[in-house]
Design an enzyme around this catalytic site. Structure first.
Site, PDB file in Angstrom:
ATOM      1  N   ASP A  91       4.893 -44.775  26.752  1.00 53.74           N
ATOM      2  CA  ASP A  91       4.657 -45.214  27.918  1.00 53.74           C
ATOM      3  C   ASP A  91       3.260 -45.847  28.091  1.00 53.74           C
ATOM      4  O   ASP A  91       2.327 -45.736  27.255  1.00 53.74           O
ATOM      5  CB  ASP A  91       5.068 -44.327  29.026  1.00 53.74           C
ATOM      6  CG  ASP A  91       4.254 -43.170  29.104  1.00 53.74           C
ATOM      7  OD1 ASP A  91       3.166 -42.967  28.417  1.00 53.74           O
ATOM      8  OD2 ASP A  91       4.703 -42.174  29.721  1.00 53.74           O
ATOM      9  N   SER A  92       3.085 -46.576  29.149  1.00 51.34           N
ATOM     10  CA  SER A  92       1.839 -47.239  29.477  1.00 51.34           C
ATOM     11  C   SER A  92       0.814 -46.382  30.246  1.00 51.34           C
ATOM     12  O   SER A  92      -0.261 -46.760  30.309  1.00 51.34           O
ATOM     13  CB  SER A  92       1.941 -48.525  30.205  1.00 51.34           C
ATOM     14  OG  SER A  92       2.640 -48.396  31.506  1.00 51.34           O
ATOM     15  N   ASP A 145       2.236 -50.920  34.383  1.00 49.55           N
ATOM     16  CA  ASP A 145       2.991 -51.707  35.516  1.00 49.55           C
ATOM     17  C   ASP A 145       2.578 -50.664  36.676  1.00 49.55           C
ATOM     18  O   ASP A 145       1.929 -49.709  36.607  1.00 49.55           O
ATOM     19  CB  ASP A 145       4.321 -51.377  35.595  1.00 49.55           C
ATOM     20  CG  ASP A 145       5.079 -50.095  35.008  1.00 49.55           C
ATOM     21  OD1 ASP A 145       4.237 -49.265  34.651  1.00 49.55           O
ATOM     22  OD2 ASP A 145       6.142 -49.776  35.356  1.00 49.55           O
ATOM     23  N   GLN A 191      10.143 -54.315  37.811  1.00 48.36           N
ATOM     24  CA  GLN A 191       9.814 -53.410  38.891  1.00 48.36           C
ATOM     25  C   GLN A 191      10.569 -54.039  40.392  1.00 48.36           C
ATOM     26  O   GLN A 191      11.144 -55.075  40.040  1.00 48.36           O
ATOM     27  CB  GLN A 191       8.251 -53.041  39.055  1.00 48.36           C
ATOM     28  CG  GLN A 191       7.801 -52.138  38.318  1.00 48.36           C
ATOM     29  CD  GLN A 191       8.263 -50.724  38.207  1.00 48.36           C
ATOM     30  OE1 GLN A 191       8.924 -50.285  39.575  1.00 48.36           O
ATOM     31  NE2 GLN A 191       7.866 -49.900  37.529  1.00 48.36           N
ATOM     32  N   GLY A 220      10.898 -47.642  37.660  1.00 44.93           N
ATOM     33  CA  GLY A 220      10.783 -47.452  39.164  1.00 44.93           C
ATOM     34  C   GLY A 220      12.061 -46.782  39.707  1.00 44.93           C
ATOM     35  O   GLY A 220      12.148 -46.717  41.146  1.00 44.93           O
ATOM     36  N   ASP A 270      15.262 -42.322  28.154  1.00 45.25           N
ATOM     37  CA  ASP A 270      14.289 -41.285  27.824  1.00 45.25           C
ATOM     38  C   ASP A 270      14.408 -40.231  29.046  1.00 45.25           C
ATOM     39  O   ASP A 270      14.719 -40.726  30.153  1.00 45.25           O
ATOM     40  CB  ASP A 270      13.032 -41.704  27.576  1.00 45.25           C
ATOM     41  CG  ASP A 270      12.090 -41.883  28.671  1.00 45.25           C
ATOM     42  OD1 ASP A 270      11.379 -41.096  29.259  1.00 45.25           O
ATOM     43  OD2 ASP A 270      12.215 -43.032  29.352  1.00 45.25           O
ATOM     44  N   CYS A 308      29.850 -27.242  18.096  1.00 41.41           N
ATOM     45  CA  CYS A 308      28.596 -27.999  17.996  1.00 41.41           C
ATOM     46  C   CYS A 308      27.913 -27.714  16.663  1.00 41.41           C
ATOM     47  O   CYS A 308      27.810 -26.643  16.145  1.00 41.41           O
ATOM     48  CB  CYS A 308      27.708 -27.424  18.989  1.00 41.41           C
ATOM     49  SG  CYS A 308      25.860 -28.249  18.984  1.00 41.41           S
ATOM     50  N   CYS A 310      24.777 -27.934  15.791  1.00 46.21           N
ATOM     51  CA  CYS A 310      23.259 -27.678  15.844  1.00 46.21           C
ATOM     52  C   CYS A 310      22.948 -26.193  15.180  1.00 46.21           C
ATOM     53  O   CYS A 310      23.936 -25.480  15.047  1.00 46.21           O
ATOM     54  CB  CYS A 310      22.613 -27.609  17.467  1.00 46.21           C
ATOM     55  SG  CYS A 310      23.223 -26.161  18.257  1.00 46.21           S
ATOM     56  N   CYS A 313      24.197 -23.135  17.367  1.00 47.59           N
ATOM     57  CA  CYS A 313      25.458 -22.845  17.375  1.00 47.59           C
ATOM     58  C   CYS A 313      26.072 -22.492  15.984  1.00 47.59           C
ATOM     59  O   CYS A 313      26.851 -21.649  15.682  1.00 47.59           O
ATOM     60  CB  CYS A 313      26.302 -23.849  18.134  1.00 47.59           C
ATOM     61  SG  CYS A 313      25.942 -24.180  19.695  1.00 47.59           S
ATOM     62  N   HIS A 339      19.685 -27.010  20.525  1.00 51.03           N
ATOM     63  CA  HIS A 339      21.086 -27.319  20.969  1.00 51.03           C
ATOM     64  C   HIS A 339      21.174 -28.666  21.891  1.00 51.03           C
ATOM     65  O   HIS A 339      22.054 -29.417  21.887  1.00 51.03           O
ATOM     66  CB  HIS A 339      21.948 -25.960  21.695  1.00 51.03           C
ATOM     67  CG  HIS A 339      22.910 -26.436  22.443  1.00 51.03           C
ATOM     68  ND1 HIS A 339      24.083 -26.568  21.870  1.00 51.03           N
ATOM     69  CD2 HIS A 339      23.413 -26.844  23.586  1.00 51.03           C
ATOM     70  CE1 HIS A 339      25.223 -27.053  22.605  1.00 51.03           C
ATOM     71  NE2 HIS A 339      24.828 -26.978  23.838  1.00 51.03           N
TER      72      HIS A 339
END
Length: 415
Positions: A91-92, A145, A191, A220, A270, A308, A310, A313, A339
Site C-alpha cells: 500500500d502507499s 491517495d 476515491q 475509501g 486484502d 480442511c 490445513c 486440521c 487454518h
C-alpha cells in the site's frame, strides 16, 4: 505485468484471470493476507506459501519507519528481507491518514506525520511514497491517495478525491522516471467516499490515465459504512473500470463480502481480518466463524473442520486443545492463523473453479445456504447478488432475509 482473462461468468460479472508479475503467477480472483511489518504474524514465509498463497501485502508507512529504507536497500528489498519469494503488493501509506489521523497533517505537498515511536516529523509525499515502494521492491505498488473516513460527508470528501487524482499524476511521473515499469506495477486508487457523483468523476479522471497505470483499486470503503451502501459503490466502480486491468477492492476480508465483490467484477482483495481474528481464537469455517474460546468447545475432540486440508486440521489438533490454549499460547494463534488463511484460499479457489466451469451462480447459492443456514440471508447480500442476476431465494421457499450486515459471530455460551 501480463494480465489475461481466462473465463467470465455468463450471469454475474465475475471472471478468472492470470496475472504474471516479476515473482511468478497469481490467479485471480485472489485474497491477499496482510504482512504489515513484513511478516504474517505467527507463520514463516515457507508456511504461508505452502498454504497456496502467491500474493501478500506489506505496509509502506510502517516499513519506512522500521526497519527503514537503508536496511531494506542493504537487504536487496523486502522480498529478501522477509524471505518471501512470491508476489508482493505494497500500500502507499494513504490509509494511515485515517488510522493515525492524530499523528498527521494533510497538505497539497503531502502528509506530515509524527512518528508514533519517536515523535519525529516525517513528510510523506507522492514522490516519497513511490521511492519507498521502489526500495521495498514490491511487484505491485499503489499511488499515494488522500484518504478520509468512509462515513465523512461534506467538501473534504471532494477535496480528497481531487487531490488523489493530482497525486496520481505525481506518482506516475516519479515511477516513470525510475524506469521500473517492467518490474513494478503502479495501481491507481479510486476515491470519492460514498458519493456516487464524486466516484464517477474520479473514475473518469483515472481512466483517462489508463495507459500509464497497470491496474486500479477501489479505496475509501470498509470503514463502517452500511453494507447496502458498500456493495453499490463497489458495483459502480467495477462496472466502469477498464476490462483489461485488474480491479482491487481494498480492505475486504469477510467471506460474504469477498464473494459479493467477485460477483460484481472485483479481482483482488486484502484484509487483516482472517489473521487478526485467529489471534482472538476465532476460526473461519463454511458454517460461519467458530469462537473457540467458548466453553461449548472445551470437550470437543474434533478438529476445526474435518475436511480442511490445513496443517492444523490434518494433524488432528482438536477444538478442545485450541479452546484450552486460545489467546494464552502462541501455538494456538499459529494453528488458527494457518487454518484461516487456508479457509480463505479454499473459498477463493472454489470460486475460481466454479467460474471456469460455468457454475458460479450455483456455487454462490450453495455456499450461502450452508454459511448462513437457518440464520437467514443478509438483505444486502440478497440485493447485491440480485443486481447481477443471482437470486439466493429462488427455489428456496423456507429461506428468509434479515436486516443488517448479517455477520455471524458466536458471542457467548448462551447464544
Amino acid at each position: 505485468m501480463q494480465f489475461e482473462i481466462l473465463a467470465k461468468c455468463h450471469t454475474t460479472r465475475a471472471r478468472v484471470s492470470r496475472m504474471i508479475l516479476a515473482h511468478g503467477e497469481t490467479m485471480l480472483p485472489t485474497f491477499m493476507p496482510v504482512a504489515t511489518q513484513a511478516a504474517i504474524k505467527g507463520l514463516t514465509p515457507d508456511q504461508v506459501e505452502s498454504l497456496g498463497v502467491t500474493l501478500i501485502l506489506n505496509n509502506t508507512y510502517h516499513l519506512n519507519l522500521r526497519p527503514g529504507i537503508e536496511v531494506l536497500n542493504r537487504a536487496g528489498g523486502a522480498h529478501k528481507f522477509q524471505g518471501w519469494t512470491r508476489n508482493l503488493l505494497t500500500d502507499s501509506g494513504g490509509f494511515q491518514f485515517v488510522s493515525l489521523a492524530k499523528f498527521s497533517t494533510i497538505t497539497e505537498e503531502g502528509a506530515l506525520f509524527e512518528s508514533p515511536f519517536t515523535g519525529e516529523p516525517t513528510m510523506l509525499t507522492p514522490e516519497e511514497s513511490i521511492r519507498i515502494q521502489h526500495a521495498i521492491g514490491a511487484d505491485i505498488i499503489m499511488q499515494l491517495d488522500d484518504v478520509v473516513p468512509s462515513l465523512l460527508k461534506g467538501p473534504r470528501v471532494g477535496e480528497a478525491m481531487e487531490r488523489s487524482v493530482r497525486w496520481l499524476d505525481r506518482c506516475i511521473e516519479q515511477h516513470e522516471k525510475s524506469g521500473r515499469q517492467n518490474t513494478q506495477n503502479l495501481f491507481a486508487i479510486v476515491q470519492g467516499g460514498l458519493d456516487h457523483q464524486l466516484r464517477d468523476r474520479c473514475l473518469d479522471a483515472m481512466i483517462e490515465r489508463k495507459d500509464r497505470v497497470a491496474g486500479y483499486a477501489i479505496g475509501g470503503l470498509s470503514g463502517g459504512e452500511e453494507k447496502d451502501v458498500f456493495w453499490r459503490v463497489i458495483k459502480q466502480c467495477a462496472a466502469k473500470l477498464p476490462e483489461d486491468r485488474p480491479r482491487y477492492s481494498m480492505g475486504v476480508g469477510f467471506v460474504e463480502d469477498l464473494l459479493v465483490c467477485f460477483a460484481l467484477g472485483v479481482d483482488m482483495a486484502d484484509c487483516v481480518f482472517p489473521t487478526r481474528t485467529a489471534r482472538f481464537g476465532v476460526a473461519l469455517t463454511f458454517q460461519g466463524p467458530l469462537n473457540l474460546k467458548l466453553s461449548r468447545h472445551a470437550k470437543d475432540l474434533k478438529p476445526i473442520d474435518e475436511t480442511c486440508p490445513c496443517p492444523t486440521c490434518k494433524s488432528g489438533i482438536s477444538r478442545a486443545l485450541l479452546h484450552h490454549t486460545a489467546t494464552h499460547e502462541t501455538t494456538a494463534a499459529h494453528a488458527v492463523t494457518s487454518h484461516n488463511i487456508t479457509f480463505q484460499a479454499q473459498v477463493v479457489g472454489q470460486a475460481r473453479n466454479a467460474i471456469l466451469a460455468g457454475e458460479f451462480p450455483s456455487y454462490l447459492k450453495k455456499f450461502f445456504a450452508t454459511y448462513f443456514g437457518d440464520d437467514g440471508y443478509p438483505e444486502w447480500v440478497v440485493n447485491a447478488l440480485r443486481s447481477v442476476n443471482v437470486d439466493l431465494l429462488e427455489g428456496n421457499p423456507e429461506a428468509h432475509v434479515v436486516r443488517g450486515d448479517g455477520a455471524k459471530w458466536e458471542y457467548s455460551d448462551a447464544s
